[in-house]
Design a protein around this motif. Structure first.
Motif, PDB file in Angstrom:
ATOM      1  N   ASN A  71       1.092  -9.925   7.396  1.00  0.00           N
ATOM      2  CA  ASN A  71       2.285  -9.771   8.241  1.00  0.00           C
ATOM      3  C   ASN A  71       3.436  -9.072   7.514  1.00  0.00           C
ATOM      4  OD1 ASN A  71       2.783 -11.927   6.532  1.00  0.00           O
ATOM      5  ND2 ASN A  71       3.757 -13.202   8.082  1.00  0.00           N
ATOM      6  N   ASP A  72       3.277  -8.811   6.211  1.00  0.00           N
ATOM      7  CA  ASP A  72       4.312  -8.105   5.457  1.00  0.00           C
ATOM      8  C   ASP A  72       4.084  -6.596   5.421  1.00  0.00           C
ATOM      9  OD1 ASP A  72       6.730  -8.398   3.801  1.00  0.00           O
ATOM     10  OD2 ASP A  72       5.485  -7.634   2.157  1.00  0.00           O
ATOM     11  N   ILE A  73       2.934  -6.134   5.888  1.00  0.00           N
ATOM     12  CA  ILE A  73       2.616  -4.707   5.808  1.00  0.00           C
ATOM     13  C   ILE A  73       3.606  -3.836   6.592  1.00  0.00           C
ATOM     14  CG2 ILE A  73       0.896  -2.944   6.393  1.00  0.00           C
ATOM     15  CD1 ILE A  73       0.320  -4.532   3.823  1.00  0.00           C
ATOM     16  N   PRO A  74       4.008  -4.200   7.818  1.00  0.00           N
ATOM     17  CA  PRO A  74       5.010  -3.368   8.499  1.00  0.00           C
ATOM     18  C   PRO A  74       6.306  -3.222   7.699  1.00  0.00           C
ATOM     19  CG  PRO A  74       3.934  -4.799  10.077  1.00  0.00           C
ATOM     20  CD  PRO A  74       3.483  -5.259   8.722  1.00  0.00           C
ATOM     21  N   ARG A  75       6.749  -4.298   7.040  1.00  0.00           N
ATOM     22  CA  ARG A  75       7.977  -4.216   6.231  1.00  0.00           C
ATOM     23  C   ARG A  75       7.780  -3.255   5.057  1.00  0.00           C
ATOM     24  NH1 ARG A  75       9.924  -5.434   1.642  1.00  0.00           N
ATOM     25  NH2 ARG A  75       7.910  -6.283   0.983  1.00  0.00           N
ATOM     26  N   GLN A  76       6.625  -3.355   4.388  1.00  0.00           N
ATOM     27  CA  GLN A  76       6.350  -2.463   3.271  1.00  0.00           C
ATOM     28  C   GLN A  76       6.285  -1.005   3.742  1.00  0.00           C
ATOM     29  OE1 GLN A  76       3.048  -3.768   0.752  1.00  0.00           O
ATOM     30  NE2 GLN A  76       3.567  -5.925   1.108  1.00  0.00           N
ATOM     31  N   ALA A  77       5.660  -0.802   4.902  1.00  0.00           N
ATOM     32  CA  ALA A  77       5.575   0.562   5.449  1.00  0.00           C
ATOM     33  C   ALA A  77       6.963   1.093   5.797  1.00  0.00           C
ATOM     34  CB  ALA A  77       4.674   0.572   6.682  1.00  0.00           C
ATOM     35  N   ASP A  78       7.820   0.247   6.335  1.00  0.00           N
ATOM     36  CA  ASP A  78       9.197   0.655   6.641  1.00  0.00           C
ATOM     37  C   ASP A  78       9.936   1.083   5.374  1.00  0.00           C
ATOM     38  OD1 ASP A  78       9.472   0.560   9.382  1.00  0.00           O
ATOM     39  OD2 ASP A  78      10.053  -1.550   9.427  1.00  0.00           O
ATOM     40  N   LYS A  79       9.760   0.317   4.298  1.00  0.00           N
ATOM     41  CA  LYS A  79      10.429   0.653   3.047  1.00  0.00           C
ATOM     42  C   LYS A  79       9.922   1.983   2.509  1.00  0.00           C
ATOM     43  CE  LYS A  79      11.804  -1.308  -1.388  1.00  0.00           C
ATOM     44  NZ  LYS A  79      11.674  -2.445  -2.334  1.00  0.00           N
ATOM     45  N   ILE A 146      -3.530  -8.051  11.474  1.00  0.00           N
ATOM     46  CA  ILE A 146      -4.119  -6.750  11.148  1.00  0.00           C
ATOM     47  C   ILE A 146      -3.871  -5.764  12.283  1.00  0.00           C
ATOM     48  CG2 ILE A 146      -6.277  -5.512  10.706  1.00  0.00           C
ATOM     49  CD1 ILE A 146      -7.302  -8.004   9.266  1.00  0.00           C
ATOM     50  N   ASN A 147      -4.075  -6.209  13.514  1.00  0.00           N
ATOM     51  CA  ASN A 147      -3.811  -5.340  14.668  1.00  0.00           C
ATOM     52  C   ASN A 147      -2.369  -4.845  14.666  1.00  0.00           C
ATOM     53  OD1 ASN A 147      -6.358  -5.378  15.862  1.00  0.00           O
ATOM     54  ND2 ASN A 147      -5.894  -7.110  17.202  1.00  0.00           N
ATOM     55  N   LYS A 148      -1.420  -5.759  14.480  1.00  0.00           N
ATOM     56  CA  LYS A 148      -0.006  -5.379  14.486  1.00  0.00           C
ATOM     57  C   LYS A 148       0.299  -4.378  13.373  1.00  0.00           C
ATOM     58  CE  LYS A 148       3.518  -7.968  15.158  1.00  0.00           C
ATOM     59  NZ  LYS A 148       4.552  -9.028  15.102  1.00  0.00           N
ATOM     60  N   ALA A 149      -0.241  -4.658  12.187  1.00  0.00           N
ATOM     61  CA  ALA A 149       0.047  -3.808  11.035  1.00  0.00           C
ATOM     62  C   ALA A 149      -0.525  -2.409  11.211  1.00  0.00           C
ATOM     63  CB  ALA A 149      -0.508  -4.449   9.768  1.00  0.00           C
ATOM     64  N   LEU A 150      -1.779  -2.319  11.621  1.00  0.00           N
ATOM     65  CA  LEU A 150      -2.405  -1.005  11.749  1.00  0.00           C
ATOM     66  C   LEU A 150      -1.842  -0.226  12.935  1.00  0.00           C
ATOM     67  CD1 LEU A 150      -6.087  -1.727  10.723  1.00  0.00           C
ATOM     68  CD2 LEU A 150      -4.197  -0.841   9.353  1.00  0.00           C
ATOM     69  N   ASP A 151      -1.527  -0.913  14.011  1.00  0.00           N
ATOM     70  CA  ASP A 151      -0.869  -0.249  15.139  1.00  0.00           C
ATOM     71  C   ASP A 151       0.455   0.363  14.666  1.00  0.00           C
ATOM     72  OD1 ASP A 151      -0.605   0.008  18.261  1.00  0.00           O
ATOM     73  OD2 ASP A 151       1.311  -0.810  17.581  1.00  0.00           O
ATOM     74  N   TYR A 152       1.181  -0.372  13.841  1.00  0.00           N
ATOM     75  CA  TYR A 152       2.485   0.091  13.371  1.00  0.00           C
ATOM     76  C   TYR A 152       2.356   1.254  12.390  1.00  0.00           C
ATOM     77  CZ  TYR A 152       7.324  -0.140  11.817  1.00  0.00           C
ATOM     78  OH  TYR A 152       8.631   0.172  11.533  1.00  0.00           O
ATOM     79  N   VAL A 153       1.481   1.078  11.384  1.00  0.00           N
ATOM     80  CA  VAL A 153       1.362   2.101  10.344  1.00  0.00           C
ATOM     81  C   VAL A 153       0.778   3.402  10.902  1.00  0.00           C
ATOM     82  CG1 VAL A 153       0.313   2.680   8.111  1.00  0.00           C
ATOM     83  CG2 VAL A 153       1.198   0.378   8.512  1.00  0.00           C
ATOM     84  N   LYS A 154      -0.204   3.291  11.807  1.00  0.00           N
ATOM     85  CA  LYS A 154      -0.808   4.502  12.378  1.00  0.00           C
ATOM     86  C   LYS A 154       0.165   5.248  13.288  1.00  0.00           C
ATOM     87  CE  LYS A 154      -5.132   4.729  13.688  1.00  0.00           C
ATOM     88  NZ  LYS A 154      -5.773   5.687  12.757  1.00  0.00           N
ATOM     89  N   ARG A 155       1.106   4.545  13.896  1.00  0.00           N
ATOM     90  CA  ARG A 155       2.136   5.219  14.693  1.00  0.00           C
ATOM     91  C   ARG A 155       3.222   5.817  13.796  1.00  0.00           C
ATOM     92  NH1 ARG A 155       1.473   3.898  20.135  1.00  0.00           N
ATOM     93  NH2 ARG A 155       0.213   2.023  20.507  1.00  0.00           N
ATOM     94  N   LEU A 156       3.529   5.116  12.692  1.00  0.00           N
ATOM     95  CA  LEU A 156       4.558   5.588  11.770  1.00  0.00           C
ATOM     96  C   LEU A 156       4.078   6.808  10.988  1.00  0.00           C
ATOM     97  CD1 LEU A 156       7.429   4.725  10.810  1.00  0.00           C
ATOM     98  CD2 LEU A 156       6.296   3.457   8.955  1.00  0.00           C
ATOM     99  N   TYR A 157       2.766   6.819  10.670  1.00  0.00           N
ATOM    100  CA  TYR A 157       2.178   7.915   9.892  1.00  0.00           C
ATOM    101  C   TYR A 157       0.911   8.441  10.576  1.00  0.00           C
ATOM    102  CZ  TYR A 157       5.300   6.982   5.947  1.00  0.00           C
ATOM    103  OH  TYR A 157       6.405   6.842   5.137  1.00  0.00           O
TER     104      TYR A 157
END
Length: 264
Positions: A71-79, A146-157
């Motif tokens: 659940n910390d992956i979106p925060r790390q991706a934001d940083k 995992i779903n939340k994180a990958l959905d977020y990272v794949k949209r961000l990058y």
């Protein structure tokens, strides 16, 4: 003829030299994860990403933090995005062992609903009943995270290569009376072995179209055997964090696996 032979020889040398260039040579790679990635962790002076930098000049952008979970992956991706924007070639995510230790329930990948959708097979299109699945987006379960994180990272990058790595095997970690972690051959508080958390990362690769490097299987690190304690920080109280030699073995595995993956 000698001139032609010389030209052919030079061309062959150029081709061979190019063939030996690793496709990830000199790339900028972000590493998201937990303590095994965290530069502040004392298990190893040179982490796996440090070896990759030495061998391939892969510039590391490191955002792993000790103790963190999926659940910390979106925060790390934001940083990462705040500090580097799109100036990164690939993102490697290596996390999950703390979700297991914390007893985060595995959960489900999808919820299903009966809906109508337009379809036509050998007949004019018309509305039909079908089952429609939706990804679970929840911090309360491992797969939801995992779903939340990958959905977020794949949209961000969306244009970048994203790679998952499975958690490695883990044995005892006895840091203090309030942080006493049993070996992986015991279940966690919700009755799951670590295998289920490793398998979920593998499944996520197919579900989200991201390659997976299975470090759990490929690195050879097996701290449950005393003979393999030499690859971890301490044989007596920390067979969770690899030492320098453990990280070198991980890095070798990653380096050869990356040979099969493009940087877009």
């Amino acid at each position: 003829m000698k001139k032609i032979a010389t030209i052919i020889s030079i061309l062959c040398c150029v081709i061979m030299a190019n063939a030996q260039i690793h496709p990830w040579q000199g790339k900028r790679v972000a590493y998201l994860g937990d303590s095994i990635t965290d530069p502040r962790n004392s298990g190893s002076k040179i982490k796996y990403w440090g070896f990759l930098n030495d061998w391939l000049q892969i510039e590391p952008y490191v955002y792993g933090v000790s103790g963190r979970q999926w659940n910390d992956i979106p925060r790390q991706a934001d940083k990462l995005h705040t500090e580097h924007g799109d100036s990164v070639d690939a993102i490697i995510i290596f996390i999950g062992t703390n979700d297991f230790n914390a007893g985060i329930p595995i959960g489900e990948w999808f919820v299903e609903k009966k809906e109508q959708v337009m379809a036509g097979i050998h007949e004019p299109k018309h509305m039909v009943d079908r089952i429609h699945r939706y990804p679970v987006m929840s911090d309360s379960t491992y797969r939801g995270r995992i779903n939340k994180a990958l959905d977020y990272v794949k949209r961000l990058y969306p244009t970048k290569q994203i790679v998952l790595m499975t958690p490695i095997h883990r044995a005892e970690f006895y840091r203090s009376d309030t942080n006493w972690q049993p070996r992986e051959d015991y279940t966690n508080i919700c009755g799951e072995y670590v295998d289920a958390y490793v398998q979920s990362v593998k499944e996520a690769g197919n579900l989200w179209a991201v390659p997976v490097i299975d470090l759990n299987a490929l690195s050879g690190l097996y701290p449950l055997m005393d003979e393999h304690a030499q690859f971890f920080k301490s044989a007596t109280d920390d067979r969770l964090h690899p030492n320098d030699e453990g990280h070198r073995r991980m890095a070798l595995t990653i380096m050869y696996q990356l040979l099969t993956l493009p940087v877009f």
